[in-house]
Motif scaffolding. Structure first.
Motif, short mmCIF file in Angstrom:
data_model
loop_
_atom_site.label_atom_id
_atom_site.label_comp_id
_atom_site.label_asym_id
_atom_site.label_seq_id
_atom_site.Cartn_x
_atom_site.Cartn_y
_atom_site.Cartn_z
N UNK A 128 51.17 -15.44 1.32
CA UNK A 128 51.99 -15.63 2.50
C UNK A 128 53.46 -15.77 2.13
N UNK A 129 53.71 -16.49 1.04
CA UNK A 129 55.10 -16.72 0.67
C UNK A 129 55.69 -15.55 -0.09
N UNK A 130 54.89 -14.52 -0.38
CA UNK A 130 55.40 -13.35 -1.06
C UNK A 130 55.46 -13.48 -2.57
N UNK A 131 54.90 -14.57 -3.08
CA UNK A 131 54.88 -14.75 -4.53
C UNK A 131 53.96 -13.73 -5.18
N UNK A 132 52.91 -13.33 -4.47
CA UNK A 132 52.06 -12.26 -4.97
C UNK A 132 51.90 -11.21 -3.87
N UNK A 133 51.54 -10.00 -4.29
CA UNK A 133 51.42 -8.89 -3.32
C UNK A 133 49.98 -8.40 -3.20
N UNK A 134 49.11 -8.86 -4.08
CA UNK A 134 47.73 -8.36 -4.06
C UNK A 134 46.83 -9.37 -4.73
N UNK A 135 45.58 -9.36 -4.37
CA UNK A 135 44.60 -10.18 -5.09
C UNK A 135 43.20 -9.64 -4.87
N UNK A 136 42.27 -10.11 -5.69
CA UNK A 136 40.90 -9.62 -5.65
C UNK A 136 40.04 -10.64 -4.93
N UNK A 137 39.37 -10.22 -3.88
CA UNK A 137 38.48 -11.15 -3.19
C UNK A 137 37.49 -10.37 -2.35
N UNK A 138 36.68 -11.09 -1.59
CA UNK A 138 35.63 -10.43 -0.82
C UNK A 138 35.89 -10.50 0.67
N UNK A 139 34.93 -10.03 1.47
CA UNK A 139 35.11 -9.98 2.93
C UNK A 139 35.38 -11.36 3.53
N UNK A 140 34.92 -12.41 2.86
CA UNK A 140 35.08 -13.75 3.41
C UNK A 140 36.55 -14.15 3.53
N UNK A 141 37.45 -13.46 2.81
CA UNK A 141 38.86 -13.83 2.88
C UNK A 141 39.60 -13.12 4.00
N UNK A 142 38.93 -12.18 4.66
CA UNK A 142 39.64 -11.29 5.59
C UNK A 142 40.47 -12.06 6.61
N UNK A 143 39.83 -13.01 7.31
CA UNK A 143 40.56 -13.69 8.37
C UNK A 143 41.74 -14.49 7.84
N UNK A 144 41.56 -15.08 6.66
CA UNK A 144 42.66 -15.83 6.06
C UNK A 144 43.81 -14.91 5.69
N UNK A 145 43.47 -13.71 5.21
CA UNK A 145 44.54 -12.78 4.83
C UNK A 145 45.30 -12.32 6.07
N UNK A 146 44.57 -12.04 7.14
CA UNK A 146 45.24 -11.63 8.38
C UNK A 146 46.16 -12.75 8.85
N UNK A 147 45.68 -13.97 8.73
CA UNK A 147 46.50 -15.11 9.13
C UNK A 147 47.77 -15.19 8.27
N UNK A 148 47.61 -14.81 7.00
CA UNK A 148 48.74 -14.94 6.08
C UNK A 148 49.75 -13.81 6.24
N UNK A 149 49.30 -12.54 6.28
CA UNK A 149 50.29 -11.45 6.30
C UNK A 149 50.09 -10.47 7.46
N UNK A 150 49.14 -10.77 8.32
CA UNK A 150 48.98 -9.96 9.53
C UNK A 150 48.73 -8.49 9.27
N UNK A 151 49.53 -7.64 9.91
CA UNK A 151 49.29 -6.20 9.85
C UNK A 151 49.57 -5.58 8.50
N UNK A 152 50.22 -6.34 7.63
CA UNK A 152 50.51 -5.78 6.31
C UNK A 152 49.28 -5.75 5.41
N UNK A 153 48.18 -6.30 5.91
CA UNK A 153 46.98 -6.30 5.08
C UNK A 153 46.44 -4.89 4.88
N UNK A 154 46.12 -4.59 3.63
CA UNK A 154 45.43 -3.34 3.34
C UNK A 154 44.40 -3.63 2.26
N UNK A 155 43.37 -2.80 2.21
CA UNK A 155 42.33 -3.02 1.22
C UNK A 155 42.06 -1.75 0.44
#
Lengths: 290, 418, 449
Positions: B253-280
């Motif tokens: 969210x703070x832009x310290x990182x631009x990518x990370x490895x995780x599973x489907x369980x993180x999806x909602x948290x990622x959307x909350x963090x960066x919204x439409x910028x999420x890509x997989x």
């Protein structure tokens, strides 16, 4: 009077050291209060998840509490858990306090043949890692057909209190025997000495013991879970809150988790503030002097 | 005379056990008796009360599914309760009689549970299950050649990235990913095992043999293994790799990182963090010195299993089969985003339209993942692998010691504590 | 009175059986007969009733439970094909774990019964002696009132001790027994049976690959227990003195501030601390934004830092409790003694050293020993704060801050090697028991109290 007048520098050095004491107390208070303040602040935080690199939330909300109290999903009856815990804590507090005080009193003031062996055995018994006995206790309770009941938790918490008498015994040891002896000369039996003389002198110890045993059920998340299994409606708050911190929910439910913590801590804190009055005033000011 | 006496004692013992067990189980076995005595003409009746454990987030979805199930099997009464799938082994083995008749579990506990006699082999619906689900899911649901589970989903990690910072091409190789952007990765703390142990498999090695069932089949202590260790140690000096674990989402969210490895369980948290910028995307390729190879992940299979101590095995099996069929899988996909293991469901438009599930489906191909071993010994693999990856990354294991540490690892993971 | 009588008793049970009247003799077979003959109805019926209940239980369950202890079960659970149902069905077998547990419970019940039997005989003997001396047997009322006086200890302790017997001692014996079985991941009930294997598990722990982890973890456990206990005690007492010092205002407020931390459940405060101390947590972030540090302090991820952190956090948790107890002691101190010392010219430090501190130490030694043992087994702090981490590739299944007890927890819950875990539990147990018995019997409060 004489001593006070004698030396003015004594007074001023007293003042400096007093100021030092205050500063020390304030610093320590900040360190001790910081995590708690942080929990409270997080419980009102609207944004972010478990980790934010700042202390004061950017926006405040009551939603975290609403999630807990409204039980909108139906699987999170926080209010019910709260009442369960209150019930279990109250009953087991009364029973354990009685048991602890009784054991401590018997082992401190009464003389009988098995006294020293019991002291030694009790000391040693606490040393085996407790969680290893969880499954055994579970099956003992199951043989009594008590698993998944609140009564089972009360029973286990109270049974454990019998070995926690050491602090209370130490306290009874400080009450002079002369008090008992003079009462005995006046014809009191041991029951009367216990209830009329020792117990009134022991208010602080009773308060301490009951407070500790009251808090146990609010904090136990491993053992209670083993006993309750899947009986969600009999959960205590500790199981419920701990179950919010699983891998998938730890981040999204974090603020509700802290809200739950605040709700648990409030009654216990209030209880303590009320009890503290007894605690400070309860100490005998005159009767213990020889 | 003698044999009679013996018989008497044995039956007495059996009776005693039965009394003992019923005294603490409170279960009754009368239904079974009736079934056995019933006339043997046609299909036995599917009836009884069964308890179902699902994770808390799945309760609403399964409530619906069970309503349908009860319409189809009017003699079966289902009690839907909350259970914790990740603790399935612990919770069921604690007291199998009190546990649910059907429960959710991750497939990596299957070996141990089958060995302990906690779960029922899936014989009745085996052909259906094998025909309708993807091969890797069947592999995950079987132990020693026998099918035990009822798969309802597949799972794998993949790459989340911020598309305002990185392009689709940037994330194709580890080198470009970490030179163009910052990848948050956990090499240094507990949990590195799950994400980075498959690096060894990317370099052609095996964990517990080809099928993950051979306790002596781990071969990390060879030359390719040492290459992987060196590669992990090098990541410490890679400015594009940021050690992050619990704080990953905050860093994203703070832009310290631009990518990370995780599973489907993180999806909602990622959307909350960066919204439409999420890509997989699927995992990138990595280069251990022999040219680029696909970075692999562990594949997990989500299963339902039937408790071997169930009072109503037919009803429990029917339920387990029903709640893992194609339409149930789709319902759970809609509500919880679990990617189906059912072949037809994977081909459905809904699944294909979803970026995350497309990434999972792509990742769960054998080229990208290895099915996580379900051998009981895996429990001693996790802490040992964690320690080796952590200490290698932190520089606590010097290159000269790579071989001896890997030897110790192989020794530790072969058999649990002895 | 009570003691005196005991010395006068010289009749052995053998003599009693020879000389006693018919009802006394009957007491050797039917408990409580002598009491009933002397109109001690309550006592007599109690003895009789227990005996009947015991025999009923023994025939119904007890004998089987006892007889199966030697093998721990012979019938394995299996699946048998049922053609009608079209599926294999369960054939239940013996469950070694339950056989062991209830076998031990049966032994305990038998021992209890033997104790009660002896009490019954003693009671019969007492009645016999009273009769010889020409005295009257005590009535039920007299018996009951002795429970509030001569035998008050029995009144106070019977129920708690029964609780201890069934919820502490029974599980304890069960766990110790497991160390002598092969109850491991290959012999998990309900499908598999386990059985007695003697001492071979001990050899595995002390020689096998566990040993290289056992000894380093043991030494950290001891270091941790000493430091954690000492810091909490010492600073707790100092804090209590600070708050109770003359001239400090709002004593209640200060005390409350520290005690609030006791009101927060440990699992909450520890999870929060874990969050606060994270590399990207608020503490590091704040220090960095103030420019005090450049890179995050690895509070929980560097082995040394992690050890410091757990000790500090443990102080945060444990110190208020010590403060609370020592406040009670300080307020109970004889004020005139301190006043006298002050008039004699003793300064504050001398008073503390010679009066206050010895008194606190005297009262708190048992608590300290308990805390020490508690810290050896301090599961919560380590498990919730670091989870044993950071990981350590030199160890088998343990991290740098793992105590024996958290390591054990992982061994039992993850690898399910209950027998090895039990061996380690026994070793911890022996270690701490020996230590504390030595320490405890040397303290004044044991000798005097």
């Amino acid at each position: 009077m004489e001593a006070k007048k004698k030396n003015k520098s004594y007074k001023s050095s007293q003042r400096i050291s007093l100021t030092g004491s205050y500063i020390l107390l304030i610093v320590m208070s900040i360190v001790w209060m910081f995590p708690i303040v942080w929990i409270v602040l997080s419980s009102f935080r609207a944004e972010g998840g478990a980790f934010v690199p700042y202390i004061i939330p950017k926006s405040f909300t009551l939603d975290n509490y609403k999630i807990l109290l409204s039980n909108s999903t139906g699987s999170f009856p926080f209010v019910r858990w709260f009442l369960n815990t209150l019930f279990i804590a109250t009953i087991s507090c009364i029973l354990s306090t009685f048991i602890t005080i009784a054991m401590a009193y018997a082992l401190s003031r009464l003389r009988f043949r098995m006294r020293k062996p019991i002291l030694k055995i009790a000391l040693v018994l606490n040393m085996f890692p407790g969680f290893m006995s969880m499954f055994a206790i579970y099956y003992i309770l199951k043989a009594l057909d008590l698993t998944q009941t609140k009564f089972a938790l009360i029973l286990v918490y109270s049974a454990g209190a019998a070995l926690g008498f050491y602090i209370a015994k130490g306290f009874f040891d400080t009450i002079p025997m002369a008090l008992d002896e003079s009462a005995m000369i006046d014809g009191a039996n041991k029951w009367q000495i216990f209830t009329k003389i020792t117990l009134p002198l022991s208010k602080p110890m009773i308060v301490y013991t009951s407070l500790m045993s009251f808090m146990g059920p609010w904090m136990d998340f491993i053992f209670a879970k083993v006993i309750m299994g899947d009986k969600v409606e009999n959960y205590t708050v500790a199981i419920g809150l701990f179950s919010m911190m699983t891998k998938t929910t730890a981040n999204s439910l974090f603020m509700s988790f802290t809200a739950g913590c605040v709700l648990i801590a409030i009654p216990i804190t209030i209880l303590f503030i009320i009890m503290q009055r007894f605690y400070v005033a309860g100490i005998t000011s005159g009767s213990v002097k020889e | 005379m003698k044999t009679n006496w013996k018989k008497y004692v044995t039956s007495g013992l059996m009776l005693g056990t039965a009394v003992l067990l019923t005294a603490c189980g409170g279960g009754n076995s009368s239904d079974k008796q009736e079934d056995a005595n019933a006339s043997s003409n046609e299909e036995p009746k599917v009836e009884g009360n069964v308890k179902l454990w699902v994770d808390r987030d799945f309760l609403p979805a399964y409530k619906e599914i069970i309503a349908d199930f009860e319409k189809e099997y009017p003699d079966v009464k289902v009690e839907l309760t909350e259970g914790t799938s990740t603790d399935a082994q612990k919770d069921v083995s604690k007291d199998p009689k009190a546990a649910a008749d059907v429960f959710m579990m991750p497939h990596d506990q299957l070996g141990q549970m089958a060995e302990a006699g906690l779960i029922y082999p899936n014989t009745k619906y085996a052909d259906d299950v094998k025909e309708n689900n993807v091969e890797s899911a069947i592999e995950g649901a079987s132990w020693k050649g026998e099918l035990y589970g009822y798969p309802y989903g597949v799972e794998s990690q993949f790459l989340y990235y911020n598309k305002s910072k990185l392009s689709e091409d940037d994330v194709k190789t580890w080198e470009s990913l970490t030179s163009k952007g910052k990848l948050g990765a956990n090499f240094g703390e507990a949990g590195a095992n799950y994400v980075f142990a498959p690096l060894f498999m990317s370099n052609g090695l095996h964990l517990y043999g080809e099928n993950g069932e051979d306790s002596k089949g781990t071969d990390f202590n060879t030359e390719p293994g040492i290459q992987v260790m060196q590669w992990i140690a090098d990541q410490k000096n890679n400015p594009g790799v940021v050690q992050s674990n619990a704080e990953t989402l905050a860093s994203l969210q703070s832009g310290k990182i631009d990518a990370f490895l995780s599973g489907p369980w993180s999806k909602n948290d990622v959307i909350k963090a960066i919204g439409d910028d999420m890509a997989v995307a699927a995992y990138p390729t990595v280069d251990f010195g022999n040219g680029p190879v696909q970075q692999k992940a562990f594949m997990g299979v989500r299963l339902f299993a039937v408790n071997q101590q169930t009072e109503a095995p037919l009803a429990a099996m029917a339920l387990a089969d029903y709640i893992s069929n194609e339409s149930s899988q789709l319902t759970v996909f809609e509500s919880n985003g679990i990617v189906p293991s059912n072949k037809a469901a994977q081909e459905s438009d809904a699944v294909k339209a979803d970026a995350v599930s497309t990434a999972v489906v792509e990742m769960t191909q054998p080229t990208h993942t290895v099915v996580m071993p379900k051998i009981p010994e895996i429990v001693s693999f996790w802490p040992a692998m964690d320690a080796v990856i952590n200490d290698t990354y932190k520089g606590k294991i010097k290159p000269a010691d790579f071989q001896s540490k890997l030897d110790k690892l192989i020794n530790d993971v072969g058999t649990p504590a002895e | 009175m009570f003691n005196k009588k005991k010395y006068e008793q010289k009749t052995t049970f053998r003599e009693l059986f020879k000389k006693g009247d018919a009802m006394t003799k009957l007491s050797f077979v039917i408990m409580g007969s002598a009491n009933l003959a002397n109109k001690q109805w309550l006592k007599g019926l109690f003895f009789l009733g227990t005996q009947v209940a015991f025999l009923f239980w023994l025939i119904r369950n007890g004998l089987t439970a006892l007889s199966m202890l030697s093998t721990l079960g012979t019938q394995e659970q299996g699946l048998v094909m049922d053609k009608k149902l079209g599926i294999p069905v369960l054939q239940e077998g013996d469950n070694s774990m339950l056989i062991l547990l209830f076998g031990i419970a049966a032994i305990l019940l038998c021992i209890l019964m033997i104790v009660l039997y002896i009490v019954n005989l003693k009671s019969a003997r007492h009645l016999y002696e009273l009769k010889q001396a020409g005295q009257k047997a005590p009535t039920t009322m007299e018996d009951l009132s002795s429970l509030l006086n001569e035998r008050f200890h029995a009144t106070l302790m019977t129920i708690p001790l029964l609780g201890v017997l069934f919820f502490t001692i029974l599980p304890l014996i069960y766990m110790i027994s497991i160390a002598f079985t092969n109850y491991d991941h290959n012999h998990l009930p309900p499908k598999n049976l386990f059985t007695w294997v003697g001492f071979s598990n001990f050899a595995n722990v002390l020689n096998g690959k566990m040993a290289a982890t056992f000894f380093p973890v043991l030494s950290w456990t001891l270091i941790w227990a000493v430091i954690a206990t000492a810091t909490c005690f010492f600073f707790g007492v100092l804090l209590a003195l600070l708050i109770n010092r003359k001239g400090i205002k709002f004593k209640g407020l200060w005390r409350t501030i520290f005690v609030i931390t006791l009101a927060v459940p440990q699992f909450v405060s520890l999870l929060i601390m874990r969050n606060l101390l994270n590399g990207a947590g608020p503490i590091n972030a704040t220090l960095m934004s103030w420019g005090l540090i450049d890179t995050a302090i690895p509070f929980l991820t560097d082995p040394l830092w992690a050890k410091i952190s757990v000790i500090f956090v443990n102080m945060w948790i444990g110190l208020p409790a010590t403060m609370l107890v020592s406040t009670g002691i300080i307020q109970n101190l004889p004020e005139d003694q301190i006043e006298a010392a002050r008039i004699d010219g003793a300064n504050a430090f001398q008073i503390f050293r010679n009066i206050t501190f010895p008194q606190i130490l005297f009262v708190m030694t048992p608590a300290l020993i308990q805390q020490f043992i508690g810290n050896i087994n301090n599961f919560n702090v380590i498990f919730l704060l670091t989870g044993g981490g950071p990981t350590n590739s030199d160890f088998y299944g343990a991290g740098s801050t793992d105590l024996l007890v958290t390591w054990l927890y992982n061994l039992t819950l993850n690898t399910m090697d209950y027998n090895l875990a039990s061996v380690i539990g026994i070793l911890i147990f022996i270690l701490s028991a020996v230590f504390s018995l030595i320490a405890y019997t040397r303290t004044n409060s044991f000798k005097e109290g």
